[in-house]
Design a protein around this motif. Structure first.
Motif, mmCIF file in Angstrom:
data_model
loop_
_atom_site.group_PDB
_atom_site.id
_atom_site.type_symbol
_atom_site.label_atom_id
_atom_site.label_comp_id
_atom_site.label_asym_id
_atom_site.label_seq_id
_atom_site.Cartn_x
_atom_site.Cartn_y
_atom_site.Cartn_z
ATOM 1 N N LYS A 44 0.834 -1.206 0.000
ATOM 2 C CA LYS A 44 0.000 0.000 0.000
ATOM 3 C C LYS A 44 0.871 1.260 0.000
ATOM 4 O O LYS A 44 0.563 2.233 -0.693
ATOM 5 C CB LYS A 44 -0.938 -0.001 1.190
ATOM 6 N N LEU A 45 1.951 1.247 0.765
ATOM 7 C CA LEU A 45 2.866 2.384 0.759
ATOM 8 C C LEU A 45 3.514 2.556 -0.614
ATOM 9 O O LEU A 45 3.706 3.686 -1.082
ATOM 10 C CB LEU A 45 3.943 2.208 1.835
ATOM 11 N N GLN A 46 3.836 1.448 -1.269
ATOM 12 C CA GLN A 46 4.407 1.534 -2.614
ATOM 13 C C GLN A 46 3.401 2.122 -3.594
ATOM 14 O O GLN A 46 3.765 2.910 -4.469
ATOM 15 C CB GLN A 46 4.880 0.157 -3.078
ATOM 16 N N ARG A 47 2.129 1.738 -3.473
ATOM 17 C CA ARG A 47 1.099 2.304 -4.351
ATOM 18 C C ARG A 47 0.952 3.802 -4.122
ATOM 19 O O ARG A 47 0.811 4.576 -5.069
ATOM 20 C CB ARG A 47 -0.243 1.610 -4.116
ATOM 21 N N ILE A 48 0.993 4.234 -2.860
ATOM 22 C CA ILE A 48 0.903 5.657 -2.550
ATOM 23 C C ILE A 48 2.101 6.393 -3.150
ATOM 24 O O ILE A 48 1.954 7.463 -3.741
ATOM 25 C CB ILE A 48 0.817 5.881 -1.022
ATOM 26 N N ASP A 49 3.285 5.797 -3.020
ATOM 27 C CA ASP A 49 4.492 6.408 -3.558
ATOM 28 C C ASP A 49 4.405 6.536 -5.076
ATOM 29 O O ASP A 49 4.727 7.585 -5.644
ATOM 30 C CB ASP A 49 5.717 5.583 -3.152
ATOM 31 N N ARG A 50 3.956 5.487 -5.753
ATOM 32 C CA ARG A 50 3.817 5.537 -7.211
ATOM 33 C C ARG A 50 2.799 6.585 -7.636
ATOM 34 O O ARG A 50 3.010 7.319 -8.599
ATOM 35 C CB ARG A 50 3.430 4.165 -7.760
ATOM 36 N N ALA A 51 1.696 6.681 -6.898
ATOM 37 C CA ALA A 51 0.677 7.683 -7.225
ATOM 38 C C ALA A 51 1.226 9.095 -7.041
ATOM 39 O O ALA A 51 0.993 9.971 -7.881
ATOM 40 C CB ALA A 51 -0.559 7.481 -6.361
ATOM 41 N N LEU A 56 4.336 10.018 -7.246
ATOM 42 C CA LEU A 56 5.293 10.279 -8.327
ATOM 43 C C LEU A 56 4.587 10.577 -9.644
ATOM 44 O O LEU A 56 5.016 11.442 -10.406
ATOM 45 C CB LEU A 56 6.249 9.090 -8.490
ATOM 46 N N ARG A 57 3.493 9.876 -9.919
ATOM 47 C CA ARG A 57 2.737 10.136 -11.152
ATOM 48 C C ARG A 57 2.097 11.514 -11.129
ATOM 49 O O ARG A 57 1.949 12.151 -12.170
ATOM 50 C CB ARG A 57 1.671 9.063 -11.375
ATOM 51 N N MET A 58 1.719 11.991 -9.952
ATOM 52 C CA MET A 58 1.062 13.297 -9.868
ATOM 53 C C MET A 58 2.035 14.438 -10.138
ATOM 54 O O MET A 58 1.605 15.557 -10.435
ATOM 55 C CB MET A 58 0.388 13.480 -8.508
ATOM 56 N N ARG A 59 3.351 14.179 -10.077
ATOM 57 C CA ARG A 59 4.314 15.221 -10.436
ATOM 58 C C ARG A 59 4.158 15.632 -11.884
ATOM 59 O O ARG A 59 4.474 16.750 -12.256
ATOM 60 C CB ARG A 59 5.748 14.728 -10.220
ATOM 61 N N LEU A 117 -2.578 0.338 -16.738
ATOM 62 C CA LEU A 117 -1.761 0.876 -15.648
ATOM 63 C C LEU A 117 -0.639 -0.077 -15.267
ATOM 64 O O LEU A 117 0.493 0.342 -15.016
ATOM 65 C CB LEU A 117 -2.640 1.173 -14.432
ATOM 66 N N GLU A 118 -0.936 -1.364 -15.214
ATOM 67 C CA GLU A 118 0.093 -2.354 -14.881
ATOM 68 C C GLU A 118 1.162 -2.395 -15.948
ATOM 69 O O GLU A 118 2.348 -2.507 -15.640
ATOM 70 C CB GLU A 118 -0.541 -3.715 -14.671
ATOM 71 N N GLN A 119 0.772 -2.313 -17.215
ATOM 72 C CA GLN A 119 1.748 -2.295 -18.310
ATOM 73 C C GLN A 119 2.650 -1.070 -18.200
ATOM 74 O O GLN A 119 3.853 -1.153 -18.412
ATOM 75 C CB GLN A 119 1.045 -2.315 -19.669
ATOM 76 N N ALA A 120 2.064 0.077 -17.876
ATOM 77 C CA ALA A 120 2.846 1.307 -17.758
ATOM 78 C C ALA A 120 3.825 1.214 -16.604
ATOM 79 O O ALA A 120 4.949 1.730 -16.704
ATOM 80 C CB ALA A 120 1.908 2.488 -17.563
#
Length: 145
Positions: free
Chosen positions: A4-11, A13-16, A134-137
């Protein structure tokens, strides 16, 4: 919990890559909070309290932040105790402040009711096709900068 922390981190980073969306969300958040505090102000006026707008806005905002502290001094919640400290005497009686706090809780509850429809209907979930995209990306290596 790590996933869950990794998903938050990825989100995050994507919002940048979408600063306009982030700015719009912050703007909506401030507008909604101002509307909420305005409704609390109307509630106080309806109970006969005489708050002046700037200090009332500051006191309510601080008490809502303090409400996140998970302790209960003297049987009151932290928000209620903070409101009692700031508002009793200057803006209203003890009873008025307690009912204002209860009214704030009631208004928050009413504002939250539509939010329960999101998990109940499942509309927050992306389609299977979008999940695959999303998984492919996420799996593909990043391109050159």
């Amino acid at each position: 919990g790590v996933d869950k922390l990794q998903r938050i981190d990825r989100a995050a980073l994507r919002m940048r890559e979408h600063p306009g969306v982030v700015a719009g969300v912050f703007g909506c958040t401030f507008a909604l909070q101002a509307i909420a505090v305005g409704s609390f102000y109307v509630w106080a006026l309806a109970m006969g309290m005489q708050p002046d707008w700037p200090s009332y806005y500051a006191y309510i905002s601080v008490s809502l932040v303090v409400a996140a502290v998970p302790v209960t001094p003297m049987g009151l919640g932290t928000m209620e105790a903070t409101l009692m400290l700031f508002l009793r005497g200057a803006f209203g009686t003890r009873t008025q402040v307690v009912f204002l706090a209860l009214g704030i809780r009631l208004i928050q509850l009413l504002w939250a009711i539509p939010g329960v429809l999101v998990p109940l209907t499942g509309s927050h979930r992306p389609s299977l096709k979008r999940l695959e995209e999303l998984e492919q990306a996420e799996m593909s290596p990043p391109g050159p900068p």
